[in-house]
Write an enzyme that holds these catalytic residues in place. Structure first.
Site, PDB file in Angstrom:
ATOM      1  N   LYS A  54       0.845  -1.208   0.000  1.00  0.00           N
ATOM      2  CA  LYS A  54       0.000   0.000   0.000  1.00  0.00           C
ATOM      3  C   LYS A  54       0.872   1.247   0.000  1.00  0.00           C
ATOM      4  O   LYS A  54       0.601   2.217  -0.718  1.00  0.00           O
ATOM      5  CB  LYS A  54      -0.938  -0.014   1.216  1.00  0.00           C
ATOM      6  CG  LYS A  54      -2.034  -1.064   1.109  1.00  0.00           C
ATOM      7  CD  LYS A  54      -2.812  -1.230   2.414  1.00  0.00           C
ATOM      8  CE  LYS A  54      -3.802  -2.385   2.306  1.00  0.00           C
ATOM      9  NZ  LYS A  54      -4.524  -2.661   3.560  1.00  0.00           N
ATOM     10  N   GLN A  98      -4.188  -1.553   9.927  1.00  0.00           N
ATOM     11  CA  GLN A  98      -4.163  -2.842   9.239  1.00  0.00           C
ATOM     12  C   GLN A  98      -4.794  -3.935  10.106  1.00  0.00           C
ATOM     13  O   GLN A  98      -4.422  -4.108  11.264  1.00  0.00           O
ATOM     14  CB  GLN A  98      -2.713  -3.196   8.861  1.00  0.00           C
ATOM     15  CG  GLN A  98      -2.577  -4.444   8.016  1.00  0.00           C
ATOM     16  CD  GLN A  98      -3.231  -4.312   6.637  1.00  0.00           C
ATOM     17  OE1 GLN A  98      -3.158  -3.291   5.978  1.00  0.00           O
ATOM     18  NE2 GLN A  98      -3.899  -5.373   6.207  1.00  0.00           N
ATOM     19  N   ASP A 121     -10.427   3.422   4.951  1.00  0.00           N
ATOM     20  CA  ASP A 121     -10.774   1.996   4.809  1.00  0.00           C
ATOM     21  C   ASP A 121     -12.289   1.797   4.886  1.00  0.00           C
ATOM     22  O   ASP A 121     -12.787   0.710   4.597  1.00  0.00           O
ATOM     23  CB  ASP A 121     -10.104   1.167   5.922  1.00  0.00           C
ATOM     24  CG  ASP A 121      -8.841   0.467   5.429  1.00  0.00           C
ATOM     25  OD1 ASP A 121      -8.667   0.361   4.190  1.00  0.00           O
ATOM     26  OD2 ASP A 121      -8.039   0.035   6.273  1.00  0.00           O
TER      27      ASP A 121
END
Ligand code: NAP
Length: 294
Positions: A54, A98, A121
């Site tokens: 990412k 994450q 996200d």
């Protein structure tokens, strides 16, 4: 019939180029660059790989990325404190924590601590809640489901009134994908581990999304001729002939289903590349929201 293969890699490359162009414009016109903070707790090797990928993708499109690593035994307060610090940092437009987090941490509370305007996200309960409500719009939609819908659009899916079946109901893939399909006015069925006679359900699908994590589960005779099939699954299977000793396969039996479906994504090269492209798009959008508030 042989399915059209939907090239997620090519679509994602195009999206990344568009993001790079927008970032360039933002820098030229406003002198600011979008920034993404990636929070990694613990030593999960897959998580480290995902965060590395990412951050590299950010770099390639001109988005600044900041990495924050906390030890496996980090406390709830330490993680939430870091999130609050990033909420207050004007250089940071997007925050990604994450997942999965180590099991002693309260994931829900940590995701809820993220400023919803930085929730790139799309896992904040308010953003997910809005996705579940009629007439409400989340600020951000989770990257993988957003990528699935984008690929369906690319494949020319007629959403309105279509029978859509989503295999899997996880918070990060299955459920948000199903909710997005409802927004698109499809008639949606969610299949999970307690569903009876799954093939009879999937055979009715004009749009079929597989996100179960079971290698090659969806067989040719599970699929309605001409259906659009999106394979989210990424599964390692042993392969002594491969350099690494394994290869990646999806949740769909590609060789069988390509003879029946109208369009199909491959694994790898389908949904995977779209996830990162959508994260970049969300981060750009977060920076645009911040700029508009100035
Ligand atoms: P997950 O959290 O394990 O959820 C799997 C879902 O599938 C659950 O809802 C489960 O049902 C259902 N399920 C499992 N076995 C089943 C069976 N035999 N029959 C019917 N339903 C079954 O997985 P996930 O995080 O959603 O990920 C799914 C797959 O997508 C994995 O292969 C993952 O690696 C992949 N993935 C790919 C990307 C990408 O960018 N390409 C991103 C995320 C995930 P219950 O709810 O009843 O347990």
């Amino acid at each position: 019939m042989t399915a059209t293969i939907i090239d997620g890699k090519a679509v994602a490359a195009r999206l990344r180029a568009e993001v790079a162009e927008e970032v360039k414009k933002m820098v030229a016109e406003h002198g600011v660059r979008p920034g993404l903070a990636a929070v990694l707790v613990g030593e999960n090797p897959a998580s480290h790989t995902y965060v590395r990928m990412k951050r590299k993708a950010c770099d390639e499109v001109g988005i600044d990325s900041y990495g924050y690593e906390l030890p496996e035994n980090a406390s709830q307060e330490e993680v939430e404190e870091l999130v609050r610090k990033l909420n207050a940092d004007p250089k940071v437009n997007g925050i990604l924590v994450q997942l999965p987090l180590p099991s002693h941490l309260n994931e829900e509370a940590i995701l809820a601590a993220i400023d919803i305007e930085k929730d790139v996200d799309g896992f904040h309960p308010i953003n997910i809640g809005r996705l579940a409500m009629k007439g409400r719009e989340p600020l951000f939609v989770p990257a993988t489901p957003k990528g699935v819908i984008y690929l369906l659009e690319e494949a020319g899916a007629q959403f309105e009134g279509a029978n859509a079946v989503v295999l899997g109901r996880s918070n990060i893939v299955g459920m948000p994908t199903a909710l997005l399909l409802v927004h698109k006015n499809s008639t949606v069925t969610i299949v999970h581990s307690r569903t009876r006679d799954i093939p009879s359900v999937t055979r009715e699908a004009d749009i079929l999304v597989a996100a179960v994590g079971r290698p090659k589960m969806v067989k040719g005779d599970w699929v309605k001729p001409g259906a659009i099939v999106i394979d989210v699954g990424v599964n390692r299977v042993d392969d002594p002939t491969a350099k690494k000793g394994y290869r990646l396969v999806g949740d769909v039996d590609f060789d069988e289903v390509k003879e029946v479906a109208g369009a199909l994504t491959p694994v790898p090269g389908g949904v995977g590349p779209m996830t990162i492209a959508m994260l970049l798009k969300n981060t750009l959008r977060a920076a645009q929201i911040a700029l508009a508030k100035k």
